[in-house]
Design an enzyme around this catalytic site. Sequence first.
Site, PDB file in Angstrom:
ATOM      1  N   MET A  94       0.851  -1.197   0.000  1.00 23.83           N
ATOM      2  CA  MET A  94       0.000   0.000   0.000  1.00 23.83           C
ATOM      3  C   MET A  94       0.888   1.250   0.000  1.00 23.83           C
ATOM      4  O   MET A  94       0.446   2.337   0.369  1.00 23.83           O
ATOM      5  CB  MET A  94      -0.934  -0.011   1.208  1.00 23.83           C
ATOM      6  CG  MET A  94      -1.888  -1.210   1.161  1.00 23.83           C
ATOM      7  SD  MET A  94      -3.392  -0.977   2.108  1.00 23.83           S
ATOM      8  CE  MET A  94      -2.740  -0.722   3.737  1.00 23.83           C
TER       9      MET A  94
ATOM     10  N   LEU B 227       6.783   2.926   1.371  1.00 26.82           N
ATOM     11  CA  LEU B 227       7.705   1.786   1.439  1.00 26.82           C
ATOM     12  C   LEU B 227       8.817   2.036   2.453  1.00 26.82           C
ATOM     13  O   LEU B 227       9.462   3.075   2.446  1.00 26.82           O
ATOM     14  CB  LEU B 227       8.319   1.531   0.056  1.00 26.82           C
ATOM     15  CG  LEU B 227       7.319   1.251  -1.080  1.00 26.82           C
ATOM     16  CD1 LEU B 227       8.071   0.947  -2.379  1.00 26.82           C
ATOM     17  CD2 LEU B 227       6.358   0.122  -0.733  1.00 26.82           C
TER      18      LEU B 227
ATOM     19  N   HIS C 299       9.327  -3.506   3.253  1.00 27.76           N
ATOM     20  CA  HIS C 299       8.870  -3.716   1.862  1.00 27.76           C
ATOM     21  C   HIS C 299      10.058  -3.936   0.920  1.00 27.76           C
ATOM     22  O   HIS C 299      10.004  -4.774   0.029  1.00 27.76           O
ATOM     23  CB  HIS C 299       8.124  -2.476   1.337  1.00 27.76           C
ATOM     24  CG  HIS C 299       6.894  -2.117   2.093  1.00 27.76           C
ATOM     25  ND1 HIS C 299       6.802  -0.995   2.872  1.00 27.76           N
ATOM     26  CD2 HIS C 299       5.681  -2.727   2.165  1.00 27.76           C
ATOM     27  CE1 HIS C 299       5.593  -0.910   3.395  1.00 27.76           C
ATOM     28  NE2 HIS C 299       4.895  -1.952   2.990  1.00 27.76           N
TER      29      HIS C 299
ATOM     30  N   GLN D 165     -10.330  -2.599   2.745  1.00 24.76           N
ATOM     31  CA  GLN D 165      -9.796  -3.202   3.966  1.00 24.76           C
ATOM     32  C   GLN D 165      -9.733  -2.241   5.146  1.00 24.76           C
ATOM     33  O   GLN D 165      -9.183  -2.570   6.181  1.00 24.76           O
ATOM     34  CB  GLN D 165      -8.433  -3.847   3.700  1.00 24.76           C
ATOM     35  CG  GLN D 165      -7.294  -2.890   3.409  1.00 24.76           C
ATOM     36  CD  GLN D 165      -6.068  -3.622   2.887  1.00 24.76           C
ATOM     37  OE1 GLN D 165      -6.025  -4.060   1.750  1.00 24.76           O
ATOM     38  NE2 GLN D 165      -5.046  -3.762   3.722  1.00 24.76           N
TER      39      GLN D 165
ATOM     40  N   LYS E 257       5.274  -9.871   9.278  1.00 23.87           N
ATOM     41  CA  LYS E 257       4.737  -8.952  10.306  1.00 23.87           C
ATOM     42  C   LYS E 257       3.212  -9.036  10.350  1.00 23.87           C
ATOM     43  O   LYS E 257       2.622  -9.069  11.419  1.00 23.87           O
ATOM     44  CB  LYS E 257       5.169  -7.510  10.068  1.00 23.87           C
ATOM     45  CG  LYS E 257       4.850  -6.663  11.294  1.00 23.87           C
ATOM     46  CD  LYS E 257       4.982  -5.210  11.055  1.00 23.87           C
ATOM     47  CE  LYS E 257       3.949  -4.636  10.179  1.00 23.87           C
ATOM     48  NZ  LYS E 257       2.684  -4.205  10.734  1.00 23.87           N
ATOM     49  N   ASP E 258       2.582  -9.090   9.154  1.00 23.10           N
ATOM     50  CA  ASP E 258       1.125  -9.282   9.110  1.00 23.10           C
ATOM     51  C   ASP E 258       0.875 -10.790   9.023  1.00 23.10           C
ATOM     52  O   ASP E 258       0.508 -11.312   7.966  1.00 23.10           O
ATOM     53  CB  ASP E 258       0.545  -8.560   7.893  1.00 23.10           C
ATOM     54  CG  ASP E 258       0.704  -7.059   8.026  1.00 23.10           C
ATOM     55  OD1 ASP E 258       0.001  -6.463   8.842  1.00 23.10           O
ATOM     56  OD2 ASP E 258       1.568  -6.490   7.337  1.00 23.10           O
TER      57      ASP E 258
ATOM     58  N   GLN F 147      -2.546 -12.248   8.005  1.00 28.28           N
ATOM     59  CA  GLN F 147      -2.754 -11.984   6.572  1.00 28.28           C
ATOM     60  C   GLN F 147      -1.971 -12.993   5.733  1.00 28.28           C
ATOM     61  O   GLN F 147      -2.490 -13.583   4.785  1.00 28.28           O
ATOM     62  CB  GLN F 147      -2.290 -10.554   6.264  1.00 28.28           C
ATOM     63  CG  GLN F 147      -2.107 -10.254   4.793  1.00 28.28           C
ATOM     64  CD  GLN F 147      -1.748  -8.794   4.549  1.00 28.28           C
ATOM     65  OE1 GLN F 147      -2.592  -7.934   4.675  1.00 28.28           O
ATOM     66  NE2 GLN F 147      -0.508  -8.506   4.183  1.00 28.28           N
TER      67      GLN F 147
ATOM     68  N   SER G 238       4.556   1.108   8.169  1.00 28.92           N
ATOM     69  CA  SER G 238       4.274   2.466   7.690  1.00 28.92           C
ATOM     70  C   SER G 238       3.617   3.282   8.805  1.00 28.92           C
ATOM     71  O   SER G 238       3.753   4.501   8.849  1.00 28.92           O
ATOM     72  CB  SER G 238       3.342   2.418   6.486  1.00 28.92           C
ATOM     73  OG  SER G 238       3.857   1.518   5.540  1.00 28.92           O
ATOM     74  N   ARG G 239       2.907   2.603   9.704  1.00 34.77           N
ATOM     75  CA  ARG G 239       2.203   3.326  10.778  1.00 34.77           C
ATOM     76  C   ARG G 239       3.166   3.887  11.821  1.00 34.77           C
ATOM     77  O   ARG G 239       2.796   4.787  12.577  1.00 34.77           O
ATOM     78  CB  ARG G 239       1.169   2.413  11.442  1.00 34.77           C
ATOM     79  CG  ARG G 239       0.016   2.092  10.515  1.00 34.77           C
ATOM     80  CD  ARG G 239      -1.170   1.487  11.224  1.00 34.77           C
ATOM     81  NE  ARG G 239      -2.339   1.509  10.369  1.00 34.77           N
ATOM     82  CZ  ARG G 239      -2.780   0.468   9.650  1.00 34.77           C
ATOM     83  NH1 ARG G 239      -2.170  -0.686   9.705  1.00 34.77           N
ATOM     84  NH2 ARG G 239      -3.845   0.589   8.886  1.00 34.77           N
TER      85      ARG G 239
HETATM   86  O1  PAF Z   1      -0.079  -5.743   3.644  1.00 34.99           O
HETATM   87  C1  PAF Z   1      -0.519  -4.836   2.894  1.00 34.99           C
HETATM   88  O2  PAF Z   1       0.169  -3.846   2.644  1.00 34.99           O
HETATM   89  C2  PAF Z   1      -1.916  -4.962   2.304  1.00 34.99           C
HETATM   90  O3  PAF Z   1      -2.793  -5.598   3.182  1.00 34.99           O
HETATM   91  C3  PAF Z   1      -1.941  -5.659   0.938  1.00 34.99           C
HETATM   92  C4  PAF Z   1      -1.473  -7.105   1.017  1.00 34.99           C
HETATM   93  C5  PAF Z   1      -1.055  -4.895  -0.039  1.00 34.99           C
HETATM   94  C6  PAF Z   1      -3.367  -5.667   0.396  1.00 34.99           C
HETATM   95  O4  PAF Z   1      -3.877  -4.387   0.244  1.00 34.99           O
END
Ligand code: PAF
Length: 288
Positions: free
Chosen positions: A35, A38, A42, A66, A154-155, A158, A191-192
């Site tokens: 998103m 970077l 990333h 999302q 990290k996620d 996901q 990024s946060r």
């Molecule tokens: O992890 C992220 O940055 C987002 O959830 C993703 C996988 C790009 C989907 O929008």
Amino acid sequence: MTTDAMMIVHTIPELRALLDAERTAGRRIGFVPTMGALHDGHLTLIREAAAATEFVVTSIYVNPLQFAPDEDLESYPRMLDADAASAEVAGADVLFVPSDHEMYPEENWTTVSLRVITEDWEGESRPTHLAGVATVVTKLFNIVGPCTAFFGEKDFQQLAMLGRMARDLNMAIDVVGVPTVREDDGLAMSSRNLRLTPEHREQAPIVQRALQAGATAIQDGERNPTAVAEVISTMIATAPGADAPDYVAVVDASSLQTPEVLSGEVRLLTAVKFGDVRLIDNIGVTLK
Ligand code: PAF
């Protein structure tokens, strides 16, 4: 990675034509969905993709699906010029930057959602978030086509969800997880982090230290997930600056379900707010 300058592409037909030509020429495609904003986390994904495949596409798209209405969609950092420069240095061959209209030209009637693996943790704290991610990533996978896709650990929920989704739906995509990149003081890159106050930025590494204390308890012989979660929650709840965690999960790493007794691949996950910035982090422990 090729030696040509990185291209920036805004439309789906243009990206498809480019990637089809690369595949026809025998090159394997690496894909890093992001998103934007970077950071080194990333860029590590892009570097891994460039090392493992021959042509790397990175996408930058802040996916509205999302974010809940009260979340930080509007304030999510956007910095395309800086992102393009760093993606190219890291090894991206093409940057895909679609508009909202390109991604959602009509009202979206189709969503992708998974059972079990999304029901707890982030799924409970942010009820529509994971379906929003699964939906946009399915769209991006369909746009990019057969590839190896790289996601940060990290996620972790996901990552586990997307791996399961690709298997369940027979997608021609290899989902690869890449270890979390951390600042020198242990804070997971995100990024946060840019939105933390200087004071909260100093306090935030407690999240990783608390997870590490939980991992140490397991390594010292604790096998009760509730007892391990208690170690983590107490450390965070008593730390300055941190709210009580949204959740502390001590779970099986592939199902994200809490076992009676810890064994095999265990994952420790938490989400904690510092002011209005919500941070997530996790670490793994392997039990023989
Ligand atoms: O992890 C992220 O940055 C987002 O959830 C993703 C996988 C790009 C989907 O929008």
